[in-house]
Design a protein around this motif. Sequence first.
Motif, PDB file in Angstrom:
ATOM      1  N   ALA A 154      27.799  44.313  49.023  1.00  0.00           N
ATOM      2  CA  ALA A 154      26.820  45.090  49.577  1.00  0.00           C
ATOM      3  C   ALA A 154      27.227  46.078  50.666  1.00  0.00           C
ATOM      4  O   ALA A 154      26.662  47.098  50.700  1.00  0.00           O
ATOM      5  CB  ALA A 154      25.396  44.592  49.618  1.00  0.00           C
ATOM      6  N   ALA A 155      27.955  45.547  51.222  1.00  0.00           N
ATOM      7  CA  ALA A 155      28.154  45.924  52.563  1.00  0.00           C
ATOM      8  C   ALA A 155      29.857  46.325  52.524  1.00  0.00           C
ATOM      9  O   ALA A 155      30.128  46.600  54.056  1.00  0.00           O
ATOM     10  CB  ALA A 155      27.989  44.785  53.501  1.00  0.00           C
ATOM     11  N   GLY A 156      30.180  46.358  51.759  1.00  0.00           N
ATOM     12  CA  GLY A 156      31.095  46.743  51.329  1.00  0.00           C
ATOM     13  C   GLY A 156      32.696  45.951  51.623  1.00  0.00           C
ATOM     14  O   GLY A 156      34.157  46.656  52.415  1.00  0.00           O
ATOM     15  N   LEU A 157      32.439  45.235  52.437  1.00  0.00           N
ATOM     16  CA  LEU A 157      33.437  43.972  52.695  1.00  0.00           C
ATOM     17  C   LEU A 157      33.619  42.710  51.595  1.00  0.00           C
ATOM     18  O   LEU A 157      34.256  42.282  52.307  1.00  0.00           O
ATOM     19  CB  LEU A 157      32.402  42.794  53.773  1.00  0.00           C
ATOM     20  N   LEU A 158      33.793  43.606  50.218  1.00  0.00           N
ATOM     21  CA  LEU A 158      33.942  42.529  49.290  1.00  0.00           C
ATOM     22  C   LEU A 158      34.769  43.530  47.972  1.00  0.00           C
ATOM     23  O   LEU A 158      33.591  43.821  47.678  1.00  0.00           O
ATOM     24  CB  LEU A 158      33.066  41.052  48.685  1.00  0.00           C
ATOM     25  N   PRO A 159      35.931  43.227  47.691  1.00  0.00           N
ATOM     26  CA  PRO A 159      35.527  44.441  46.418  1.00  0.00           C
ATOM     27  C   PRO A 159      34.990  43.550  45.410  1.00  0.00           C
ATOM     28  O   PRO A 159      34.928  42.740  44.698  1.00  0.00           O
ATOM     29  CB  PRO A 159      37.070  43.663  45.958  1.00  0.00           C
ATOM     30  N   LEU A 160      34.607  44.674  44.021  1.00  0.00           N
ATOM     31  CA  LEU A 160      33.967  44.045  43.222  1.00  0.00           C
ATOM     32  C   LEU A 160      34.588  43.320  42.144  1.00  0.00           C
ATOM     33  O   LEU A 160      33.630  42.516  41.712  1.00  0.00           O
ATOM     34  CB  LEU A 160      33.358  45.886  41.853  1.00  0.00           C
ATOM     35  N   ASP A 161      36.016  43.143  41.639  1.00  0.00           N
ATOM     36  CA  ASP A 161      36.896  42.193  41.031  1.00  0.00           C
ATOM     37  C   ASP A 161      36.222  40.837  41.924  1.00  0.00           C
ATOM     38  O   ASP A 161      36.260  39.283  40.914  1.00  0.00           O
ATOM     39  CB  ASP A 161      37.692  42.128  40.292  1.00  0.00           C
ATOM     40  N   ILE A 162      36.347  40.233  43.152  1.00  0.00           N
ATOM     41  CA  ILE A 162      36.608  39.387  43.890  1.00  0.00           C
ATOM     42  C   ILE A 162      35.076  39.188  43.753  1.00  0.00           C
ATOM     43  O   ILE A 162      34.555  37.866  43.076  1.00  0.00           O
ATOM     44  CB  ILE A 162      37.072  39.249  45.320  1.00  0.00           C
ATOM     45  N   ASP A 172      32.544  32.400  38.301  1.00  0.00           N
ATOM     46  CA  ASP A 172      33.283  31.321  37.659  1.00  0.00           C
ATOM     47  C   ASP A 172      34.130  31.887  36.714  1.00  0.00           C
ATOM     48  O   ASP A 172      34.822  30.851  35.708  1.00  0.00           O
ATOM     49  CB  ASP A 172      32.615  30.117  37.939  1.00  0.00           C
ATOM     50  N   ILE A 173      35.161  32.583  36.696  1.00  0.00           N
ATOM     51  CA  ILE A 173      35.658  33.140  35.801  1.00  0.00           C
ATOM     52  C   ILE A 173      36.814  33.652  35.885  1.00  0.00           C
ATOM     53  O   ILE A 173      37.798  33.137  37.382  1.00  0.00           O
ATOM     54  CB  ILE A 173      35.635  33.938  34.731  1.00  0.00           C
ATOM     55  N   SER A 174      38.065  33.489  35.151  1.00  0.00           N
ATOM     56  CA  SER A 174      39.731  33.581  35.472  1.00  0.00           C
ATOM     57  C   SER A 174      39.982  35.040  35.387  1.00  0.00           C
ATOM     58  O   SER A 174      39.142  36.395  35.117  1.00  0.00           O
ATOM     59  CB  SER A 174      40.911  34.028  33.948  1.00  0.00           C
ATOM     60  N   ALA A 175      41.003  36.207  35.694  1.00  0.00           N
ATOM     61  CA  ALA A 175      41.028  37.359  36.280  1.00  0.00           C
ATOM     62  C   ALA A 175      40.882  37.805  35.105  1.00  0.00           C
ATOM     63  O   ALA A 175      40.238  39.452  35.494  1.00  0.00           O
ATOM     64  CB  ALA A 175      42.521  37.307  36.971  1.00  0.00           C
ATOM     65  N   SER A 176      41.237  37.796  33.730  1.00  0.00           N
ATOM     66  CA  SER A 176      41.539  38.213  33.202  1.00  0.00           C
ATOM     67  C   SER A 176      39.703  38.929  32.570  1.00  0.00           C
ATOM     68  O   SER A 176      39.504  40.397  31.955  1.00  0.00           O
ATOM     69  CB  SER A 176      42.100  38.059  31.577  1.00  0.00           C
ATOM     70  N   GLU A 177      39.222  37.773  32.610  1.00  0.00           N
ATOM     71  CA  GLU A 177      37.993  37.396  31.965  1.00  0.00           C
ATOM     72  C   GLU A 177      36.701  38.604  32.655  1.00  0.00           C
ATOM     73  O   GLU A 177      36.153  39.347  32.006  1.00  0.00           O
ATOM     74  CB  GLU A 177      37.007  36.670  32.261  1.00  0.00           C
ATOM     75  N   THR A 178      37.698  38.746  34.113  1.00  0.00           N
ATOM     76  CA  THR A 178      36.728  39.381  35.100  1.00  0.00           C
ATOM     77  C   THR A 178      36.818  41.037  34.500  1.00  0.00           C
ATOM     78  O   THR A 178      35.792  41.725  34.323  1.00  0.00           O
ATOM     79  CB  THR A 178      37.634  39.532  36.892  1.00  0.00           C
ATOM     80  N   GLN A 179      37.920  41.240  34.522  1.00  0.00           N
ATOM     81  CA  GLN A 179      38.658  42.602  34.074  1.00  0.00           C
ATOM     82  C   GLN A 179      37.396  42.872  33.244  1.00  0.00           C
ATOM     83  O   GLN A 179      36.991  44.579  32.139  1.00  0.00           O
ATOM     84  CB  GLN A 179      40.111  42.773  34.342  1.00  0.00           C
ATOM     85  N   GLU A 180      37.537  42.164  31.803  1.00  0.00           N
ATOM     86  CA  GLU A 180      36.667  41.885  30.619  1.00  0.00           C
ATOM     87  C   GLU A 180      35.150  42.746  30.792  1.00  0.00           C
ATOM     88  O   GLU A 180      34.728  43.460  30.679  1.00  0.00           O
ATOM     89  CB  GLU A 180      36.512  41.577  29.961  1.00  0.00           C
ATOM     90  N   TYR A 181      34.741  41.902  31.616  1.00  0.00           N
ATOM     91  CA  TYR A 181      33.270  41.726  32.546  1.00  0.00           C
ATOM     92  C   TYR A 181      33.085  43.163  32.866  1.00  0.00           C
ATOM     93  O   TYR A 181      32.225  44.035  32.968  1.00  0.00           O
ATOM     94  CB  TYR A 181      32.707  41.146  33.312  1.00  0.00           C
ATOM     95  N   ILE A 182      33.689  44.274  34.624  1.00  0.00           N
ATOM     96  CA  ILE A 182      34.032  44.883  34.970  1.00  0.00           C
ATOM     97  C   ILE A 182      33.767  46.019  33.991  1.00  0.00           C
ATOM     98  O   ILE A 182      33.572  47.161  34.148  1.00  0.00           O
ATOM     99  CB  ILE A 182      34.640  45.070  36.179  1.00  0.00           C
ATOM    100  N   ARG A 183      34.450  45.963  33.121  1.00  0.00           N
ATOM    101  CA  ARG A 183      34.870  46.604  31.651  1.00  0.00           C
ATOM    102  C   ARG A 183      33.787  47.306  31.155  1.00  0.00           C
ATOM    103  O   ARG A 183      33.042  48.334  30.286  1.00  0.00           O
ATOM    104  CB  ARG A 183      36.332  46.895  30.697  1.00  0.00           C
ATOM    105  N   LYS A 184      32.650  46.169  30.299  1.00  0.00           N
ATOM    106  CA  LYS A 184      31.890  45.978  29.424  1.00  0.00           C
ATOM    107  C   LYS A 184      30.692  46.988  30.746  1.00  0.00           C
ATOM    108  O   LYS A 184      29.437  47.176  29.678  1.00  0.00           O
ATOM    109  CB  LYS A 184      31.453  44.478  29.196  1.00  0.00           C
ATOM    110  N   ILE A 185      30.987  46.441  32.081  1.00  0.00           N
ATOM    111  CA  ILE A 185      29.683  46.952  33.241  1.00  0.00           C
ATOM    112  C   ILE A 185      29.606  48.674  33.361  1.00  0.00           C
ATOM    113  O   ILE A 185      28.496  49.290  32.598  1.00  0.00           O
ATOM    114  CB  ILE A 185      30.112  46.463  34.795  1.00  0.00           C
TER     115      ILE A 185
END
Length: 523
Positions: free
Chosen positions: A465-473, A480-493
């Motif tokens: 929220a403070a802009g100190l951390l990217p959304l994917d991280i 607690d998911i892998s990088a590929s699962e993270t991108q899939e989560y962000i796409r669905k969100i």
Amino acid sequence: MGMELPAQLTDWLNKDWRKPPQNFIDCSQYYAGLNVYFIDYMQKVIRPCIAFSNGSADNTLNSGVKMNVGQTIKNTAVKLIKGDRILFEGDDTVTKALSDIWVPSVHFESFLEGAIDDMLSGGTVAVKLNKDAFGRVYPSELRVDRYYADTDEMGNIYHITMFNSFLFSESYGRKSMRQYWLIEERYFNNSGAPCVVYKVHEKSGIAGKEILPSMSAGGIGEDALPFNIRNMIHRRGIVLNREILLPFKDGLGVWQWCRTANNSCVPGLAMGDPLLYGALDLIWAIDVVFSGSITDVILGKGKILVPKKYLHTINEQFKAMGLKLKTEAFTNALSDSDDSLVYIMTEGDKDFIPQAVQFDIRSESYRGMLEIYLRQAVTLCGFAPTSVFPFLSDGSAKTATEVTAEENLTRATVQSAHQTIIPQINRMLNEVCFQYGFGKSASIKLADYIGNKLLRDQNIRENYAAGLLPLDIAVQRINDISASETQEYIRKIEEEQKSRQPSGYGLFNDKDYYGDESGGGNG
């Protein structure tokens, strides 16, 4: 245990069925074949640590009254280091093949837990890849006292002899049974190529005291083996007594996992320290306190105590009253100067009620001693006491800073273990990918230890929220998911957020309200 135990406790300890099994294959045979450079280390460090961490007995080690604290610490440490989830990172095709097909087919999670368990018990574990007759590649592990290995300074194995625990047998009616060892020797031949030789030896000795075969002895010829044993060998794609080239790219396909980066006892030895190294005295002290508490319970019954020197006088007086005196020391010569105490009881007069003396069980004192020793033992093994024994919490409210400080030790120990074993696991995964023909590889990611997940997740959200951390991280760490699962989560969100937004400029724009794009009005 350094104390005189009551007869009831001694009788219990001497029962054959309750003595813990010797968790070794003929100790003297194995240790006699060790390299003289570190045989003393194996005998005095590895051997007792394995016994205490597995709740087993090795001659006189760990054979008394036990709380099996070492085994509890080790079992908890295995769960913390393995984590609750295994992830793979890398090429999507490769990671999907590993996680969806290979991992369940070879029971990889069970293998990983067993390998970490044996690594913590003995400080070192050998992990090897196997390839069967159908081309399937699967891992297996051997505890440090199940193989002989020669390594270089980096811990790479260039010669290893393994006593595979897989035994096969053939029974002849009810009279006898033949059992066999499968010995596997991997090495580099004169041309520098990785090779393996399999040998079968007939098992000798008695149960629990099996005699290991001589390393220089030749194996039994295939023609001399029973028919069903030959079939077992063939089904595994094994050829006996013949040098066979190994198909692995990374050396012999065997790697050592070490719990620590350095060895505390033998400089330059490519082996790690066992988890319980340095805490054995405390674990022994815990067992002593536990034994003392049981002794107090057994002896803490109501009794009458008198000095032995008064027994003769008391006995004469009781005889005059028509009472009979029973005493444990009555058959011995009575001494007028003996001030030691004995237990007596009377019988014959129903109206005579003896006054009992009740010993203090001292339960609070024992609990205090046990908690102090437990805290020290767990801390010496590298964990916060409450991470292993939650009941050690004093129940008081603690600030987030205090909780984090307590958990830092556990987190650091888990991360240190990951740093030593993950590179070795990735070497094995690279070999697996090569054997299955993948052009790319993948790496493993073990879950980090999280002492207070709610507090950690809140901190991640505040940083995002403070802009100190990217959304994917943020998404990856919280879920607690892998990088590929993270991108899939962000796409669905993002898709869900768009679907919830009204079209155009708002709910009451011209198009939605009037049904056209004329801009509204009455004409």
